[in-house]
Every structure is written in C-alpha cells, then in structure tokens.
Design an enzyme around this catalytic site. Structure first.
Site, PDB file in Angstrom:
ATOM      1  N   SER A  26      -5.858   3.510   4.489  1.00 11.32           N
ATOM      2  CA  SER A  26      -5.339   2.708   3.374  1.00 11.32           C
ATOM      3  C   SER A  26      -6.448   1.955   2.649  1.00 11.32           C
ATOM      4  CB  SER A  26      -4.275   1.713   3.882  1.00 11.32           C
ATOM      5  OG  SER A  26      -3.490   1.248   2.812  1.00 11.32           O
ATOM      6  N   SER A  68       0.791  -1.235   0.000  1.00  9.38           N
ATOM      7  CA  SER A  68       0.000   0.000   0.000  1.00  9.38           C
ATOM      8  C   SER A  68       0.824   1.285   0.000  1.00  9.38           C
ATOM      9  CB  SER A  68      -0.959   0.014   1.191  1.00  9.38           C
ATOM     10  OG  SER A  68      -2.063  -0.827   0.940  1.00  9.38           O
ATOM     11  N   LYS A 126       0.030   3.783  -2.699  1.00 10.03           N
ATOM     12  CA  LYS A 126      -0.974   4.843  -2.643  1.00 10.03           C
ATOM     13  C   LYS A 126      -0.354   6.240  -2.564  1.00 10.03           C
ATOM     14  CE  LYS A 126      -4.620   1.905  -0.682  1.00 10.03           C
ATOM     15  NZ  LYS A 126      -3.965   0.629  -0.327  1.00 10.03           N
TER      16      LYS A 126
END
Length: 431
Positions: A121, A57, A60
């Site tokens: 997230s 993640s 992102k």
C-alpha cells in the site's frame, strides 16, 4: 407467451434493490458492508451499502485498475522506468505513511511501483504511477472520477490517488477538493470496483496474494514488504482461499477492507468500512473479524447449483410463434447448462423466464423467419417467485446469470403457396 413477454419487459431491466432470498442479519460491526458473488456480482448481503464513507487506501484499487488497463492498451509497459520527483521523494520519506523508500532522482520500473502499491500500500508509489498515467496526480484524479463514472459507480468522490487525507500532502501538490478532504465511496461502489478489477484483470490476484516481497533487493534501500491483508493463508488471521484484495486505514475512514476468497470454484467479495468490534472499537483485528463473519456465512450457506441443463425448455415457452415462417411455431431450448451460486434450498424460489432478442421479433412479438437451427433468439434468466428484485452490481455481471436460448430446428420463410393457403384458411375462419 403473452405472460412471458410481459415479464420480459419488467425483469430485463437492471435491478439494484433487495435480494430474492430474505436477508439474514449478520450483525456486521461496520458503518457500511456488503457481500457479493464474485462471478455474477449478485448481492447476497448488504448493510448501509449506499452511504458515502471514507475508503482510505482501498482507493488504490482504482489506480490498479487504470494501470492494468493502460498496460493492456499498450500505453504503459511493466519495464518502463520512472524518475522520482520532489513530491514523490518527500512522501516516500514520511514515516507516518505507508511507504517504501524512494530515492530522489532514482529510477524504478512500473512493475516495482505496482507491487509496492498492491502489496505494501505504498503511497508514494501510487503517486508515481498516477504521474506516469496522468502527467500529474492532479490530472490523474480527474481521470479517476471519469473512470469511476465509466465503470457505473454512483456514490463516490476522488481527491487523490492514494486514499490519504489531502492534509498529508502538506501542501506539496495542487489540492483537488478541500485541504482536508479524503476519498469517499459507498460499500456497493467499492464492491463494484473490486468486482470489475478481478473480473477484467484477474492477474491482480497473483500480486495481491503475495504475503511478503522484497523491494529494491540488493540495494541499501532494500525492504521486506509484508502484505497488509493479514487474512492471507500464511499470515496472522489466515483464511482458507483468501487471495485479495485491499486494506485501508485513516482516522477519517477507520479500518476498511475489501476481501475476496475462492474455494471449490466459488468466489465471494466482501467490503467493510469503518469496522469495529462489538464494543465499537476499531482495529486491524476488527476489520478481518467482520470480513470472516461474512465469508463464513457465504461459504457455509451458498453452493454452485445447476439451475437448468443443456437443451432445457421453459414450461409454457417450449415453442415461440413465428411470423411468415413455414411453421407457425419453432421449438426453442437453452444452448448450454447454467449453474449459479445460490443459498441452500433457494433454487425453488427462482422462476425461469424467456427474454426474446428484440431485433429478432416483429411488433406482435413473433420471431421473424427465416430462422436457422442453433440461432440465438434470446436468453433465459431467473426471477424471484415472490416478486422481490435480484440485485447485481453490474449489467455485465448479471449476464453471467443468463444462458442463451436457441432455435431447436430450422424454420424457413413461407413460400407463396403456404401464404395463399393460410390466407384462404383465415378467410373461411373469419366467415
């Protein structure tokens, strides 16, 4: 002056190798790790930093960068609404993923989706934002790879906007890459992305530093989002000054974290990929412990030091030769003072070097008259006395470790009488 010009040609080139100070062995338990100065991007410590590893993640951060850039350019607005489609709905309802619940056909603002992605997230929220910016996530992934190249990243591959394994989509979208591919980057590129994000869009830190926030407040889908960055000052692994940036975890990538903390006007950025404890076991605690190790080292050993004061003159380069000027030389000095984050006792290891503006000099390296007092004629930078390279993440960051050098007085173009007298003097000298 000739020696300085030779140094100019060599050291004005952007470098990406070792550091000027001998690197300490921090013994960071991670497949890849890096520590950098948050202002200049100078690399202070790196470990296996150019090898591709999973980023989960932490992906992102690029989605965040592109969103904030689109908002800045007016392509997207914070109050713009998004209607949830089948893919985003199904992903948001998967309990094995990190998510906030999104209702099929429901409408959410860009700001709500952004906060869910940056704090919690949320994977489905990231896909929704990708669809807003790219029309489809598949098209947005192409945009991500193009943006990575634009930012100067060198070791990366993006296959989705979330950092999930492509298998987690369960065939619900056209796959970019293989059916079980994940996004990969080097630690140096992750740090570069983080550096660009917080320097180009420092407002990201206002969101990434929020420990808890309620999503869809007042509705039946209300959920308290707890920040996955457990090093924020009020959370379990609290670290003073911590205010970002992004965690990431998958089976492939292991436990990853891009952290940033600021104290007394000094900011550092760290990255760990596939962090473990001393026994080799990964975990949430491990990624924060290894991050703490690097930050403790940085804050204990580095401080902001004035390298040169305002109107500083480099020894041996107090004046610069002038072509066709009323004087043969013009005095020069720094326009302002320059401070840098350096290790204790490291200042003496740096040597100031004058780099002249190529557009201001002739083929012989002399400044071209006329020159006005205060006019920029180049800049001062620092090189290692030992000859080791000083590594910066980006050329833009490196410029923050430089200071303008200007003319200390006017030097008008020589008139005809001065030119004639110089010619006569030259004639008799040669004779």
């Amino acid at each position: 002056m000739a020696g300085a010009m030779a140094l100019v040609l060599f050291f004005s080139i952007f470098t990406s190798m070792g550091t000027a100070h001998a690197q300490v062995d921090l013994n960071v338990h991670a497949s890849g790790a890096i520590l950098v100065d948050g202002k200049t991007g100078r690399v202070l410590y790196d470990q296996n930093a150019d090898t591709l590893h999973g980023i989960a993640s932490m992906t992102k951060m690029l989605t965040e960068y592109m969103l904030l850039d689109d908002i800045k350019k007016g392509k997207v607005s914070w109050d713009q609404t998004y209607t949830v489609d089948d893919l985003v709905y199904k992903i948001s309802q998967d309990p094995s993923l990190s998510n906030v619940p999104l209702r099929q056909g429901g409408q959410y603002t860009v700001k709500e989706l952004y906060q869910a992605m940056a704090i919690y997230s949320a994977d489905a929220a990231a896909i929704a934002l990708a669809e807003i910016m790219g029309g489809s996530e598949t098209n947005f992934v192409k945009m991500m790879n193009a943006e990575a190249q634009k930012l100067g990243l060198k070791h990366y591959k993006f296959v989705n906007s979330t950092g999930l394994n492509n298998a987690d989509y369960k065939g619900m979208q056209p796959v970019v890459g293989g059916p079980t591919d994940e996004n990969v980057m080097s630690a140096r590129d992750v740090a570069t992305l983080a550096f660009c994000l917080i320097n180009d869009f420092p407002e990201i830190l206002k969101t990434s530093s929020i420990p808890t926030l309620t999503f869809a407040a007042g509705t039946k889908d209300q959920i308290v989002m707890k920040n996955w960055n457990w090093m924020l000052p009020s959370l379990i692994y609290a670290y003073p000054g911590m205010d970002g940036l992004k965690t990431g975890t998958t089976d492939f990538a292991g436990y990853c974290f891009t952290g940033t903390a600021s104290r007394n006007g000094i900011r550092f950025i760290t990255v760990v990929q596939n962090a473990t404890d001393a026994s080799g076991k990964g975990g949430y605690k491990a990624r924060f412990a290894e991050t703490r190790k690097m930050l403790n080292y940085a804050f204990s050993n580095y401080s902001k030091v004035q390298m040169v004061p305002k109107h500083y003159q480099i020894k041996g380069d107090e004046t610069v030769p002038v072509s066709n000027g009323s004087s043969n030389q013009v005095p020069v000095y720094t326009k302002s003072a320059l401070s840098m984050v350096v290790q204790s006792g490291e200042k003496k290891d740096f040597k100031p070097v004058l780099v002249l503006d190529k557009s201001k000099v002739d083929s012989s390296g002399k400044l071209i008259a006329p020159i006005k007092k205060g006019e920029k004629i180049g800049y001062l930078t620092f090189v290692s006395k030992s000859g080791q390279s000083i590594s910066y993440l980006t050329p833009q960051g490196q410029k923050k470790a430089e200071v303008d050098v200007v003319a200390a007085q006017d030097d008008n173009k020589a008139n005809w009488f001065i030119m004639i007298m110089r010619g006569i003097g030259g004639f008799f000298s040669n004779t």
